[in-house]
Design a protein around this motif. Structure first.
Motif, PDB file in Angstrom:
ATOM      1  N   LEU A  68      32.692  13.439  92.797  1.00 37.18           N
ATOM      2  CA  LEU A  68      33.914  15.091  93.450  1.00 37.18           C
ATOM      3  C   LEU A  68      33.620  14.997  94.924  1.00 37.18           C
ATOM      4  N   LEU A  69      31.639  15.502  94.742  1.00 37.29           N
ATOM      5  CA  LEU A  69      31.674  16.079  96.231  1.00 37.29           C
ATOM      6  C   LEU A  69      31.666  14.709  97.374  1.00 37.29           C
ATOM      7  N   HIS A  70      31.271  13.382  97.091  1.00 38.69           N
ATOM      8  CA  HIS A  70      31.655  12.085  97.526  1.00 38.69           C
ATOM      9  C   HIS A  70      33.000  11.693  97.687  1.00 38.69           C
ATOM     10  N   ALA A  71      33.786  11.979  96.896  1.00 39.11           N
ATOM     11  CA  ALA A  71      35.509  11.335  97.234  1.00 39.11           C
ATOM     12  C   ALA A  71      36.249  12.327  97.623  1.00 39.11           C
ATOM     13  N   VAL A  72      35.726  13.672  97.344  1.00 36.66           N
ATOM     14  CA  VAL A  72      36.876  14.655  98.318  1.00 36.66           C
ATOM     15  C   VAL A  72      36.290  15.685  99.399  1.00 36.66           C
ATOM     16  N   PHE A  73      34.655  15.513  99.587  1.00 34.55           N
ATOM     17  CA  PHE A  73      34.447  16.397  99.953  1.00 34.55           C
ATOM     18  C   PHE A  73      33.406  15.817 100.744  1.00 34.55           C
ATOM     19  N   HIS A  74      33.241  14.226 101.201  1.00 33.16           N
ATOM     20  CA  HIS A  74      32.688  13.426 101.462  1.00 33.16           C
ATOM     21  C   HIS A  74      30.485  13.522 101.787  1.00 33.16           C
ATOM     22  N   VAL A  75      29.982  14.107 100.276  1.00 30.38           N
ATOM     23  CA  VAL A  75      28.822  14.073 100.935  1.00 30.38           C
ATOM     24  C   VAL A  75      28.455  13.231  99.767  1.00 30.38           C
ATOM     25  N   GLY A  76      27.272  12.776 100.424  1.00 29.39           N
ATOM     26  CA  GLY A  76      26.813  11.987  99.481  1.00 29.39           C
ATOM     27  C   GLY A  76      27.117  10.522  99.425  1.00 29.39           C
ATOM     28  N   SER A  77      26.940   9.343  98.608  1.00 27.40           N
ATOM     29  CA  SER A  77      27.684   8.280  98.979  1.00 27.40           C
ATOM     30  C   SER A  77      27.467   7.774  97.567  1.00 27.40           C
ATOM     31  N   ALA A  78      28.897   6.881  97.872  1.00 29.69           N
ATOM     32  CA  ALA A  78      29.054   6.372  96.576  1.00 29.69           C
ATOM     33  C   ALA A  78      27.988   5.198  95.294  1.00 29.69           C
ATOM     34  N   THR A  79      27.473   4.843  94.094  1.00 30.04           N
ATOM     35  CA  THR A  79      26.918   4.559  94.019  1.00 30.04           C
ATOM     36  C   THR A  79      27.591   2.881  94.174  1.00 30.04           C
ATOM     37  N   SER A  80      29.066   2.726  93.326  1.00 30.70           N
ATOM     38  CA  SER A  80      29.413   1.365  93.734  1.00 30.70           C
ATOM     39  C   SER A  80      31.128   1.802  93.688  1.00 30.70           C
ATOM     40  N   ASN A  81      31.813   0.673  94.138  1.00 29.83           N
ATOM     41  CA  ASN A  81      33.073   0.547  94.145  1.00 29.83           C
ATOM     42  C   ASN A  81      34.094   0.125  93.232  1.00 29.83           C
ATOM     43  N   MET A  82      35.245   0.829  93.151  1.00 34.82           N
ATOM     44  CA  MET A  82      35.900  -0.315  91.757  1.00 34.82           C
ATOM     45  C   MET A  82      37.108  -1.051  92.534  1.00 34.82           C
ATOM     46  N   ARG A  83      37.221  -2.082  91.335  1.00 28.12           N
ATOM     47  CA  ARG A  83      38.304  -3.379  92.248  1.00 28.12           C
ATOM     48  C   ARG A  83      39.530  -2.526  92.787  1.00 28.12           C
ATOM     49  N   TRP A  84      40.360  -3.503  93.675  1.00 28.75           N
ATOM     50  CA  TRP A  84      42.117  -3.317  94.006  1.00 28.75           C
ATOM     51  C   TRP A  84      42.649  -3.427  92.634  1.00 28.75           C
ATOM     52  N   SER A  85      42.581  -4.188  91.835  1.00 26.57           N
ATOM     53  CA  SER A  85      43.159  -4.784  90.632  1.00 26.57           C
ATOM     54  C   SER A  85      43.512  -3.270  89.868  1.00 26.57           C
ATOM     55  N   SER A  86      42.344  -2.467  89.641  1.00 31.48           N
ATOM     56  CA  SER A  86      41.610  -1.471  88.561  1.00 31.48           C
ATOM     57  C   SER A  86      42.470  -0.371  88.986  1.00 31.48           C
ATOM     58  N   VAL A  87      43.026  -0.133  90.768  1.00 32.36           N
ATOM     59  CA  VAL A  87      43.664   0.397  91.255  1.00 32.36           C
ATOM     60  C   VAL A  87      44.951   0.330  90.587  1.00 32.36           C
ATOM     61  N   GLN A  88      45.060  -0.785  90.632  1.00 34.67           N
ATOM     62  CA  GLN A  88      46.889  -0.994  90.387  1.00 34.67           C
ATOM     63  C   GLN A  88      46.899  -1.010  88.932  1.00 34.67           C
ATOM     64  N   ALA A  89      46.553  -1.578  88.085  1.00 31.86           N
ATOM     65  CA  ALA A  89      46.273  -1.071  86.536  1.00 31.86           C
ATOM     66  C   ALA A  89      47.042   0.486  86.607  1.00 31.86           C
ATOM     67  N   LEU A  90      45.907   1.280  86.729  1.00 30.78           N
ATOM     68  CA  LEU A  90      46.089   2.550  86.740  1.00 30.78           C
ATOM     69  C   LEU A  90      46.928   2.861  87.327  1.00 30.78           C
ATOM     70  N   ALA A  91      47.723   2.650  88.052  1.00 34.11           N
ATOM     71  CA  ALA A  91      49.302   2.928  89.109  1.00 34.11           C
ATOM     72  C   ALA A  91      50.104   2.545  87.855  1.00 34.11           C
TER      73      ALA A  91
END
Length: 424
Positions: A68-91
């Motif tokens: 929440l803090l990283h994605a919305v409030f831009h605090v801290g850093s992400a441990t890893s990213n998610m693939r674009w194919s996963s975004v498409q599957a979620l959509a």
């Protein structure tokens, strides 16, 4: 009663130079109590309203608060990213109405850079379901047409003095190392958002193709030696996103939130998690709750010290008021009237301090709201005192009346002859 109130007022006014310090002390303690309470509520409301239209935040598995803090409030850093194919599957999930991918990691002069799609401007909501509004210019377009366009938050444009058409250079990471600047691929300001009182105000927004173009000649967080890709050549490359940091998700029905959350948790292509913003915020408040309680305890201690000063001043004044109190006893005032008189004096002093503290709190928040919004990104809205604030003011006033019982009891113990007897 009216006569005693008039007498208490005149007596307090006669010792106004001494009591003014007590009034200021009580006002300061009231200011601390009300200020902390108001800021606490405003911060919570501001955080809760930052993503008021988002049902889920999806990202790589990590802590819900961290996501929440990283994605919305831009605090801290992400441990890893998610693939674009996963975004498409979620959509494509039958319960999902829209998705807004977010890619973070770059910055501009200390401000976060968020790569997203045009859907961000359509679906992101803040406050009470308020959409984003443009103060100037236009939104960027998805894909190659808007690859080097940037839309600035209100605070970024104001503090850095940017106008439409100006160019800006983004930096890799936090921008601490000048060599990490993407100077070969400048962006052009095409739009400036209206103020929102959220982290959006302190963010530079670009499209996902722009983020991909910036890193064509980078790998593992460092530029590739001898492989510089100019901006003109970048437009000819495949700029489809490979991965993103997180995804904001809106559902067709909020009743399906747990089903989608479970589907994300069971996603086989990669480990993902979906968090509800409200639940993650509750976890955040549990973490910072100890700090809030510490501040409240400190304010309460300041109030107790102020009330102790009130008791000390009234007790010290009893020595000089022996004759006054004895004369009142002689003309028919009983111990109960003497006790009530001193309680009224203490109550008047406390009430003046509470009123002054409440006015100071309102004035500071009203006049300092623009600065607080600039420094913290949190919009402080002037409003009437909340029920909790009325309770705090009532508690301070009641404590002042109770504290006045001590000198009142001491005055009742003084003998009538003791006050009338001449002292050599």
């Amino acid at each position: 009663m009216k006569a005693l109130l008039s007498l208490a007022t005149r007596s307090a006014w006669n010792r106004r130079y001494t009591l003014v310090l007590v009034v200021l002390s009580i006002a300061l303690s009231t200011l601390l109590l009300l200020g902390i309470e108001r800021i606490r509520h405003q911060v919570r409301d501001s955080f809760a309203q930052t993503v008021s239209g988002t049902d889920l935040i999806v990202g790589a598995r990590t802590g819900s608060v961290q996501l929440l803090l990283h994605a919305v409030f831009h605090v801290g850093s992400a441990t890893s990213n998610m693939r674009w194919s996963s975004v498409q599957a979620l959509a494509e999930h039958r319960s999902v109405a829209w998705v807004v991918p977010l890619s973070l990691g770059d910055s501009h002069r200390g401000r976060a850079v968020v790569a997203t799609t045009a859907a961000f401007f359509e679906h992101f909501r803040h406050g009470r379901q308020q959409p984003l509004q443009l103060a100037e210019g236009r939104r960027f377009e998805d894909g190659v047409p808007g690859v080097f366009d940037a839309v600035l938050g209100a605070e970024v444009a104001r503090s850095l003095g940017y106008r439409l058409g100006q160019r800006l250079v983004l930096s890799h990471g936090d921008g601490a190392i000048a060599a990490n600047d993407h100077a070969d691929k400048p962006f052009t300001v095409v739009g400036i958002l209206a103020p929102t009182g959220t982290p959006v105000d302190r963010t530079v927004h670009i499209n996902l193709a722009g983020m991909q173009a910036l890193h064509l000649d980078w790998m593992a967080g460092a530029p590739l030696p001898g492989r510089a890709v100019p901006a003109e050549q970048a437009l000819l490359q495949d700029l489809a996103p490979r991965q993103v940091t997180a995804v904001l998700v809106g559902l067709k029905s909020r009743g399906r939130v747990f089903g989608v959350q479970r589907a994300v948790a069971e996603f086989e292509a990669e480990p993902l998690m979906a968090v509800m913003p409200g639940v993650a915020l509750d976890e955040l408040w549990e973490v910072v709750g100890a700090g809030e309680q510490g501040l409240q305890v400190m304010s309460a201690l300041v109030a107790l010290v102020s009330l102790a000063g009130l008791v000390a001043v009234i007790l010290a004044g009893l020595e000089q008021r022996r004759r006054e109190l004895a004369i009142l006893r002689a003309v028919g005032a009983g111990p109960r009237q003497i006790l009530l008189l001193l309680c009224l004096e203490g109550g008047l002093v406390t009430a003046c301090g509470v009123l002054l503290g409440a006015l100071a709190t309102a004035a500071l928040l009203l006049l300092g709201a623009p600065l607080l919004a600039q420094w913290t990104g949190i919009g402080f809205v002037p409003e009437a005192p909340r029920p909790e604030e009325w309770l705090l003011m009532g508690a301070v006033l009641a404590a002042g009346l109770l504290a006045s019982l001590v000198p009142g009891w001491r005055a009742c113990r003084l003998a009538l002859a003791d006050g009338l007897q001449p002292r050599l």
